[in-house]
Each structure stands twice: as structure tokens, then as C-alpha cells.
Design an enzyme around this catalytic site. Structure first.
Site, mmCIF file in Angstrom:
data_model
loop_
_atom_site.group_PDB
_atom_site.id
_atom_site.type_symbol
_atom_site.label_atom_id
_atom_site.label_comp_id
_atom_site.label_asym_id
_atom_site.label_seq_id
_atom_site.Cartn_x
_atom_site.Cartn_y
_atom_site.Cartn_z
ATOM 1 C CB ALA A 122 -0.929 -0.009 1.210
ATOM 2 C CG HIS A 220 0.802 5.126 3.874
ATOM 3 N ND1 HIS A 220 0.754 4.892 5.235
ATOM 4 C CD2 HIS A 220 0.071 4.143 3.302
ATOM 5 C CE1 HIS A 220 0.034 3.810 5.469
ATOM 6 N NE2 HIS A 220 -0.400 3.344 4.314
#
EC number: 1.4.1.21
Length: 268
Positions: A122, A220
Site C-alpha cells: 500500500a 501515507h
């Protein structure tokens, strides 16, 4: 042409997604051979488009496969990895945080001609990080923001009596290293360990974890300062059926598998 036999260890959200894609033949040259689960009989009636894979236990997986995808709880990581790497085969690792507590596995792979493959999962930009690491990287900082539900149950929160149920604004819950996060957030921050392994290691990388009640997607951001380039990257992941995991994680596994036999490889 002989096809590469693929095994999957674990049959949660990621394992099921990858298994269905392989069964549908989305990656030419690969065959879904076996799936390791806790209770093989429980899954015996599952339906498949192609030839049904064999459901087996972790101990029975290695002889059936050329490549194994590890997407199981970190507690059984060593049990999965050692037979695969000890026989010189390839292991695709999603629990990259578990590698920090099993450093001997890298030497086991080296000694027997095996290989550990860590997908991007991810996160993004691991190709740029690995390229920068050929020179000098001065700093890597990663800032992770997650919906509250994606952090619930983390050992770090319980050990430090951090209650997120009533927060109304973004809250910093951790600042430290990926090595510490791998212990405190084992189901959440494998991406941080992957970033650290690609760059300057799990003890020099800085990680912040924020719980944000307004977020719907895991976010992120990675900031890198190196002698070859300075760059920042951000990704907003759509959660899978498991809110702790992004949907793109399973797709990154397929991308790794495609590179095993594909005629064209793009990216470092």
C-alpha cells in the site's frame, strides 16, 4: 509450457483476492496450486473457475509450490518462510515487519538460493528509494494517517492506554522508528518497514502515525533527502474488506508475480 506453481499462505482479504485473480488466469504462466489455511476441510467446498487448488496446512505447502505468497498473521511467519527459503524457492512477503524479528531468513535464502520478494503493497516509491540507496540517503520520514477504525486493537495503543473512541481531530499516536512500529502496530505498518528496508533501515527512518476521525482512506506520505535527489510521495489508499489493509495491496502482489515470467518489466 510448464507453469509456475503458486501457493498462498493465509486466506483473509488479501489471500482471497489474489487467489481469485490467479484462478481467473489474470497472470499468464502461473497456476494457483495450493492454499494453506488453519482448517483445510472448512474450505473444501469452495468453487473455482479453473482447477480447484488444494487446501492444506502450512506444513504441507512447500512441496506443492514454486512460489509462496505469505499473507498470514505475523505469528506464523517463520513457520511459513523457513521451508520455502530452505529449499531455494521464492517467498513473496506481505508481513515485512516480521522480517525484522527473523533476520536469519535472509541468510537462509542466500545459502540455499531462495529469494524474499517484498511487494510495494500500500506504499509507493520503493523503486526511487532503492535507487537513492545506491548513493547516500540523508533522511527518510514517513507520515501515516489512518481512520480510527484502522488502528483499533493495535498493541501499542492498548499498552499505552490510548483511547481513540472519542477523538474529534487528528491525533498523533506514535512517533519513532519502523522497528518499534512493527511491534506496536503489527497489522498496520508493514508499509513503514518496507520503506525502511528500501532506504536507510528500520532504525534510522522516522515514522509518525496519526489517527484521523475525518479520514475514509489510509494515507501515507514519504519525504526523502538524498545526495541524488530530494523527493516526496503521497498515496491515499482505498481500504479493502479489511480496514487495516489497502485494496492496492493485493494488486501489488499480482504485479510482482507478473514480473516473474513476463516479457517486459518496468521499474527498478
Amino acid at each position: 509450457m510448464n507453469r509456475i506453481r503458486v501457493g498462498i499462505a493465509g486466506f483473509g482479504a488479501i489471500g482471497q483476492s489474489v487467489a481469485r485473480s490467479l484462478d481467473a488466469g489474470v497472470v499468464p504462466g502461473l497456476a494457483l496450486a495450493a492454499i494453506a489455511v488453519r482448517d483445510p476441510l472448512r474450505h473444501a467446498a469452495a468453487t473455482w473457475q479453473g482447477q480447484a487448488p488444494l487446501f492444506t496446512t502450512i506444513d504441507g505447502l512447500e512441496p506443492l509450490c514454486d512460489v509462496v505468497i505469505e499473507c498470514a498473521p505475523a505469528a506464523v511467519f517463520g513457520q511459513i518462510a523457513r521451508p520455502i527459503l530452505g529449499t531455494g524457492k521464492k517467498l513473496v512477503v506481505l508481513s515485512s515487519g516480521a522480517l525484522l524479528s527473523h533476520p536469519d531468513l535472509i541468510e537462509l535464502a542466500r545459502a540455499n538460493g531462495g529469494q524474499i520478494l517484498v511487494p510495494s503493497g500500500a506504499i509507493l516509491g520503493l523503486d526511487a528509494l532503492t535507487a537513492a540507496a545506491e548513493g547516500v540517503i540523508h533522511s527518510v520520514t514517513m507520515i501515516t494517517r489512518k481512520p480510527v477504525r484502522g488502528l483499533l486493537g493495535a498493541p501499542y495503543l492498548e499498552a499505552n492506554n490510548i483511547d481513540l473512541s472519542g477523538i474529534t481531530e487528528p491525533t498523533l499516536v506514535f512517533r519513532g522508528t519502523p522497528r518499534d512500529a512493527a511491534v506496536g502496530f503489527p497489522a498496520n505498518l508493514n508499509v513503514a518497514v518496507s520503506v525502511s528496508l528500501a532506504g536507510i533501515g528500520p532504525d534510522r527512518t522516522t515514522l509518525e502515525i496519526w489517527a484521523d476521525p475525518q479520514l475514509e482512506r489510509n494515507t501515507h506520505r514519504v519525504v526523502v533527502d538524498a545526495d541524488s535527489a530530494s523527493f516526496s510521495m503521497e498515496i491515499q489508499n482505498i481500504p479493502s474488506e479489511n480496514p487495516k489493509t489497502g485494496r492496492i495491496t493485493a494488486q501489488s502482489v499480482l504485479a510482482v508475480l507478473r514480473k516473474l515470467s513476463g516479457p517486459l518489466r518496468v521499474g527498478t
